[in-house]
Design a protein around this motif. Structure first.
Motif, PDB file in Angstrom:
ATOM      1  N   MET A   1       0.857  -1.182   0.000  1.00  0.00           N
ATOM      2  CA  MET A   1       0.000   0.000   0.000  1.00  0.00           C
ATOM      3  C   MET A   1       0.897   1.236   0.000  1.00  0.00           C
ATOM      4  SD  MET A   1      -3.279   0.631   0.016  1.00  0.00           S
ATOM      5  CE  MET A   1      -4.495  -0.063   1.067  1.00  0.00           C
ATOM      6  N   THR A   2       0.462   2.267  -0.637  1.00  0.00           N
ATOM      7  CA  THR A   2       1.233   3.501  -0.730  1.00  0.00           C
ATOM      8  C   THR A   2       0.873   4.451   0.408  1.00  0.00           C
ATOM      9  OG1 THR A   2       1.733   5.382  -2.154  1.00  0.00           O
ATOM     10  CG2 THR A   2      -0.501   4.554  -2.249  1.00  0.00           C
ATOM     11  N   ASN A   3       1.795   5.350   0.742  1.00  0.00           N
ATOM     12  CA  ASN A   3       1.506   6.403   1.719  1.00  0.00           C
ATOM     13  C   ASN A   3       0.958   7.642   1.026  1.00  0.00           C
ATOM     14  OD1 ASN A   3       2.335   4.902   3.919  1.00  0.00           O
ATOM     15  ND2 ASN A   3       4.456   5.603   3.763  1.00  0.00           N
ATOM     16  N   LYS A   4       1.016   7.671  -0.289  1.00  0.00           N
ATOM     17  CA  LYS A   4       0.532   8.807  -1.069  1.00  0.00           C
ATOM     18  C   LYS A   4      -0.989   8.849  -1.029  1.00  0.00           C
ATOM     19  CE  LYS A   4       1.058  10.721  -5.721  1.00  0.00           C
ATOM     20  NZ  LYS A   4       1.726  10.498  -7.030  1.00  0.00           N
ATOM     21  N   LEU A   5      -1.535  10.027  -0.839  1.00  0.00           N
ATOM     22  CA  LEU A   5      -2.987  10.210  -0.881  1.00  0.00           C
ATOM     23  C   LEU A   5      -3.348  10.929  -2.174  1.00  0.00           C
ATOM     24  CD1 LEU A   5      -3.754  11.286   2.796  1.00  0.00           C
ATOM     25  CD2 LEU A   5      -4.101   9.048   1.732  1.00  0.00           C
ATOM     26  N   TYR A   6      -4.386  10.430  -2.802  1.00  0.00           N
ATOM     27  CA  TYR A   6      -4.817  10.976  -4.089  1.00  0.00           C
ATOM     28  C   TYR A   6      -6.017  11.886  -3.891  1.00  0.00           C
ATOM     29  CZ  TYR A   6      -1.641   7.560  -5.945  1.00  0.00           C
ATOM     30  OH  TYR A   6      -0.507   6.843  -6.220  1.00  0.00           O
ATOM     31  N   ARG A   7      -6.033  12.966  -4.667  1.00  0.00           N
ATOM     32  CA  ARG A   7      -7.172  13.881  -4.641  1.00  0.00           C
ATOM     33  C   ARG A   7      -8.250  13.424  -5.605  1.00  0.00           C
ATOM     34  NH1 ARG A   7      -6.169  19.351  -3.694  1.00  0.00           N
ATOM     35  NH2 ARG A   7      -8.416  19.463  -3.440  1.00  0.00           N
ATOM     36  N   THR A   8      -7.853  12.615  -6.619  1.00  0.00           N
ATOM     37  CA  THR A   8      -8.816  12.107  -7.583  1.00  0.00           C
ATOM     38  C   THR A   8      -8.500  10.654  -7.922  1.00  0.00           C
ATOM     39  OG1 THR A   8      -9.203  14.288  -8.543  1.00  0.00           O
ATOM     40  CG2 THR A   8      -9.781  12.389  -9.904  1.00  0.00           C
ATOM     41  N   ASP A   9      -9.512   9.813  -7.738  1.00  0.00           N
ATOM     42  CA  ASP A   9      -9.442   8.406  -8.129  1.00  0.00           C
ATOM     43  C   ASP A   9     -10.456   8.174  -9.229  1.00  0.00           C
ATOM     44  OD1 ASP A   9      -7.702   7.779  -5.923  1.00  0.00           O
ATOM     45  OD2 ASP A   9      -9.458   7.732  -4.624  1.00  0.00           O
ATOM     46  N   LYS A  10     -10.085   7.342 -10.196  1.00  0.00           N
ATOM     47  CA  LYS A  10     -11.013   6.905 -11.238  1.00  0.00           C
ATOM     48  C   LYS A  10     -10.973   5.388 -11.241  1.00  0.00           C
ATOM     49  CE  LYS A  10     -10.109   6.350 -15.661  1.00  0.00           C
ATOM     50  NZ  LYS A  10     -10.724   5.076 -16.037  1.00  0.00           N
ATOM     51  N   LEU A  47      -6.629   5.293   0.152  1.00  0.00           N
ATOM     52  CA  LEU A  47      -5.837   5.922  -0.904  1.00  0.00           C
ATOM     53  C   LEU A  47      -6.252   7.365  -1.169  1.00  0.00           C
ATOM     54  CD1 LEU A  47      -6.042   2.938  -3.415  1.00  0.00           C
ATOM     55  CD2 LEU A  47      -4.089   3.522  -1.962  1.00  0.00           C
ATOM     56  N   ALA A  48      -7.433   7.736  -0.711  1.00  0.00           N
ATOM     57  CA  ALA A  48      -8.008   9.048  -1.019  1.00  0.00           C
ATOM     58  C   ALA A  48      -7.755  10.035   0.110  1.00  0.00           C
ATOM     59  CB  ALA A  48      -9.505   8.909  -1.251  1.00  0.00           C
ATOM     60  N   ASP A  49      -7.460  11.262  -0.257  1.00  0.00           N
ATOM     61  CA  ASP A  49      -7.271  12.331   0.720  1.00  0.00           C
ATOM     62  C   ASP A  49      -8.583  12.527   1.485  1.00  0.00           C
ATOM     63  OD1 ASP A  49      -7.061  14.801   2.053  1.00  0.00           O
ATOM     64  OD2 ASP A  49      -5.817  15.658   0.462  1.00  0.00           O
ATOM     65  N   PRO A  50      -8.594  12.307   2.803  1.00  0.00           N
ATOM     66  CA  PRO A  50      -9.850  12.419   3.548  1.00  0.00           C
ATOM     67  C   PRO A  50     -10.373  13.853   3.659  1.00  0.00           C
ATOM     68  CG  PRO A  50      -8.032  12.042   5.055  1.00  0.00           C
ATOM     69  CD  PRO A  50      -7.468  11.932   3.662  1.00  0.00           C
ATOM     70  N   GLU A  51      -9.497  14.825   3.450  1.00  0.00           N
ATOM     71  CA  GLU A  51      -9.896  16.228   3.563  1.00  0.00           C
ATOM     72  C   GLU A  51     -10.566  16.755   2.304  1.00  0.00           C
ATOM     73  OE1 GLU A  51      -9.587  17.845   6.471  1.00  0.00           O
ATOM     74  OE2 GLU A  51      -8.771  15.975   7.274  1.00  0.00           O
ATOM     75  N   SER A  52     -10.157  16.212   1.150  1.00  0.00           N
ATOM     76  CA  SER A  52     -10.689  16.732  -0.109  1.00  0.00           C
ATOM     77  C   SER A  52     -10.304  15.800  -1.249  1.00  0.00           C
ATOM     78  CB  SER A  52     -10.126  18.128  -0.381  1.00  0.00           C
ATOM     79  OG  SER A  52     -10.654  18.649  -1.578  1.00  0.00           O
ATOM     80  N   ILE A 166      -1.588  -4.097 -16.322  1.00  0.00           N
ATOM     81  CA  ILE A 166      -0.630  -2.999 -16.456  1.00  0.00           C
ATOM     82  C   ILE A 166       0.406  -3.135 -15.341  1.00  0.00           C
ATOM     83  CG2 ILE A 166      -1.987  -1.438 -15.004  1.00  0.00           C
ATOM     84  CD1 ILE A 166      -1.228   0.842 -16.897  1.00  0.00           C
ATOM     85  N   ALA A 167       1.582  -2.572 -15.561  1.00  0.00           N
ATOM     86  CA  ALA A 167       2.562  -2.478 -14.479  1.00  0.00           C
ATOM     87  C   ALA A 167       2.064  -1.397 -13.520  1.00  0.00           C
ATOM     88  CB  ALA A 167       3.939  -2.109 -15.036  1.00  0.00           C
ATOM     89  N   SER A 168       1.679  -1.808 -12.322  1.00  0.00           N
ATOM     90  CA  SER A 168       1.035  -0.897 -11.365  1.00  0.00           C
ATOM     91  C   SER A 168       2.055  -0.020 -10.656  1.00  0.00           C
ATOM     92  CB  SER A 168       0.234  -1.690 -10.337  1.00  0.00           C
ATOM     93  OG  SER A 168      -0.814  -2.384 -10.960  1.00  0.00           O
ATOM     94  N   ASP A 169       1.638   1.212 -10.352  1.00  0.00           N
ATOM     95  CA  ASP A 169       2.463   2.145  -9.605  1.00  0.00           C
ATOM     96  C   ASP A 169       2.319   1.970  -8.101  1.00  0.00           C
ATOM     97  OD1 ASP A 169       3.482   3.699 -11.879  1.00  0.00           O
ATOM     98  OD2 ASP A 169       1.385   4.296 -12.126  1.00  0.00           O
ATOM     99  N   ILE A 170       1.242   1.316  -7.672  1.00  0.00           N
ATOM    100  CA  ILE A 170       0.983   1.091  -6.250  1.00  0.00           C
ATOM    101  C   ILE A 170       0.601  -0.374  -6.044  1.00  0.00           C
ATOM    102  CG2 ILE A 170       0.227   3.475  -5.891  1.00  0.00           C
ATOM    103  CD1 ILE A 170      -2.651   2.311  -5.633  1.00  0.00           C
ATOM    104  N   ASP A 171       0.694  -0.810  -4.791  1.00  0.00           N
ATOM    105  CA  ASP A 171       0.243  -2.152  -4.421  1.00  0.00           C
ATOM    106  C   ASP A 171      -0.981  -2.028  -3.535  1.00  0.00           C
ATOM    107  OD1 ASP A 171       2.297  -3.674  -5.665  1.00  0.00           O
ATOM    108  OD2 ASP A 171       3.664  -3.141  -4.044  1.00  0.00           O
ATOM    109  N   ILE A 172      -1.967  -2.859  -3.815  1.00  0.00           N
ATOM    110  CA  ILE A 172      -3.149  -2.938  -2.963  1.00  0.00           C
ATOM    111  C   ILE A 172      -3.214  -4.377  -2.461  1.00  0.00           C
ATOM    112  CG2 ILE A 172      -5.666  -2.812  -2.847  1.00  0.00           C
ATOM    113  CD1 ILE A 172      -5.582  -0.633  -4.966  1.00  0.00           C
TER     114      ILE A 172
END
Length: 174
Positions: A1-10, A47-52, A166-172
């Protein structure tokens, strides 16, 4: 799992709704499917920014109601559908489909960057289940980065990706 938080997930989950069976011409012939419970259990909230943050969730006409449940399970409040109008109709169990939808959900204080986006887009069909490339322009105009595409099938500049094609950038996990 990544520590990066995303502002937009699709996300374009491999829904199993009405996609199985000996007479099905649907997605089961192209890739492994997931149940509603499996999709809802994905740790998208982590994975999503909880603030926004925004989540754009692709649904079929058969899974439209489930899409709202998934957004809520992932910690997002459903806000609006964006309807893809196709230039011709495709398969359908009851009515012939000429549309698909991507649901916009928000988390925290998540204003849109462009308030004049209509709730539809007209775009051509491509290969099986390939969503229109025009979606990225809409999403990037409306929603802030950083961007993550879940169930990605091809890399996209400026986006991190996760998927089994695809070669993934993150692990889930799981």
């Amino acid at each position: 799992m990544t520590n990066k938080l995303y502002r937009t997930d699709k996300a374009e989950p491999p829904w199993d709704g009405q996609q199985k069976g000996k007479n099905s011409l649907g997605a089961a012939r192209h890739y492994d499917l997931m149940t509603l419970d499996q999709i809802k259990a994905l740790p998208v909230a982590d994975l999503a920014d909880p603030e926004s943050s925004h989540c754009w969730l692709w649904v079929t006409n058969a899974t439209l109601r489930h899409g709202y449940d998934v957004l809520e399970a992932w910690g997002f409040t459903p806000r609006s559908p964006l309807t893809w109008i196709k230039p011709r109709f495709t398969l359908g169990n009851y009515l012939r489909n000429a549309t698909e939808h991507v649901l916009l959900g928000t988390r925290g204080k998540a204003p849109v960057r462009f308030k004049a986006q209509p709730t539809w887009m007209y775009a051509p069909l491509q290969d099986h289940s390939h969503k229109p490339e025009e979606q990225y322009a809409v999403i990037e105009r409306v929603s802030p980065g950083p961007y993550l595409e879940l169930f990605a099938r091809r890399p996209r500049s400026g986006w991190d990706a996760w998927g089994n094609q695809i070669a993934s950038d993150i692990d889930i996990p799981g």
